[in-house]
Write an enzyme that holds these catalytic residues in place. Sequence first.
Site, short mmCIF file in Angstrom:
data_model
loop_
_atom_site.label_atom_id
_atom_site.label_comp_id
_atom_site.label_asym_id
_atom_site.label_seq_id
_atom_site.Cartn_x
_atom_site.Cartn_y
_atom_site.Cartn_z
N TYR A 92 17.08 42.47 15.26
CA TYR A 92 17.07 42.82 16.68
C TYR A 92 17.84 41.78 17.50
O TYR A 92 18.62 41.00 16.94
CB TYR A 92 15.63 43.01 17.15
CG TYR A 92 14.94 44.17 16.45
CD1 TYR A 92 15.47 45.46 16.52
CD2 TYR A 92 13.79 43.97 15.70
CE1 TYR A 92 14.86 46.52 15.87
CE2 TYR A 92 13.16 45.03 15.04
CZ TYR A 92 13.72 46.30 15.12
OH TYR A 92 13.12 47.35 14.47
N GLN A 152 3.62 40.92 20.63
CA GLN A 152 4.97 40.68 20.13
C GLN A 152 5.99 41.21 21.15
O GLN A 152 6.05 42.41 21.43
CB GLN A 152 5.21 41.36 18.78
CG GLN A 152 6.54 40.92 18.16
CD GLN A 152 6.89 41.67 16.89
OE1 GLN A 152 7.11 42.86 16.93
NE2 GLN A 152 6.95 40.95 15.78
N ARG A 191 8.74 35.10 15.62
CA ARG A 191 8.91 35.67 14.29
C ARG A 191 10.38 35.58 13.88
O ARG A 191 11.28 35.91 14.67
CB ARG A 191 8.46 37.13 14.25
CG ARG A 191 8.23 37.63 12.82
CD ARG A 191 7.74 39.05 12.77
NE ARG A 191 6.81 39.23 11.65
CZ ARG A 191 6.64 40.37 10.99
NH1 ARG A 191 7.33 41.44 11.34
NH2 ARG A 191 5.79 40.47 10.00
#
Length: 371
Positions: A184, A97, A232
Amino acid sequence: MSKLFETFRLAHRDLANRVVMAPLTRARAPEDIASERVALYYTQRASAGLIVSEGTPISREGQGYLFNPGIFTPEQIAGWKLTTDSVRANGSAMFAQLWHVGRVSHPTIQQDGKAPVSASSKIAEGALAFGYDENGDAGLIATTTPRQLETYEIGRVVEDFAQAAANAIEAGFDGVEIHGANGYLHEQFINPLVNDRADEYGSQSLENRLRFTLEVVDAVIERIGRERVGIRLSPYGQLFDMPLYPEIDETYAALSKALGKRCIAYVHLMDQGGFQMGDGTGADTGDKFAALMKLIKGNLSETALILAGGMTRERAETLISQNVIDLAAFGQAFISNPDLVNRLKHNLPLSEADRSTFYGGGAEGEVARFV
């Protein structure tokens, strides 16, 4: 046999089952390098068809938490190689990730004490980074006001993602998951109530708000191939001061349609419906999320859909059988149940997770209690 435990073709690879180990930040790499303990941790959970690593920072600038293994130095690449070799030898596929936290950081984590960078100039109210306090001790500290990235700098950040993807393949990962969720950096561009830019990446249009994320996706595809790329997303998520906005459905419908056209390996949705947001007064958006998830699935004809958040065997089997999702991701349950796939398959009780052991420290809490 339940479909959950059947093999699944993900892009160019066969997964042993449809169980995914979701990314779980553990903050257990004191040198920011994946160690033998990290390798052991993931190897013990390699009965999952797919493992997504904890968020691995693409650069020092992208880091918001101490003690997380990065993917931007030769030492970090070598550190991850031990993990990926071991996981593959035990039958699982593993994606890294790729993580840039944006404004969810602190100058004590940044090189030379610089301000964190973001799409926005707005501070993440109530958010915490994991850095150094005024006494030099590591701990949770309030985020600071970020510096808005200049337009000319955005290309550099896009390249950081692409290089990190190449580094991940060198480290032996089967692919990468771009972390576009949980408040984020990507969401800081996508959310029009956070994005306060006035350039072509600003909130004046949907195209502008999605530009950065799609540029990153395209750069990573060009570097490592679409079949190795996942992303994601967390529509309706409110973590780290992400306010809800009226255009959520329109935004993620357009984004998923663009991703579907690119035929990437997967889209990984995070359902934050069970999360407490700050004072616990987050809006109940479960029905809206469920409806949007079905719309997103319809836009992904050649791309798998993964769902994480509040997952149980029963929920996974229902959603897979109804073709709402393709793969089911389990998070916290994997911490205290390294044999989770076997326990789910045979309906065995699960060991309860001990939250006090989630971050930092040793291996306590990572081994299941036998029942």
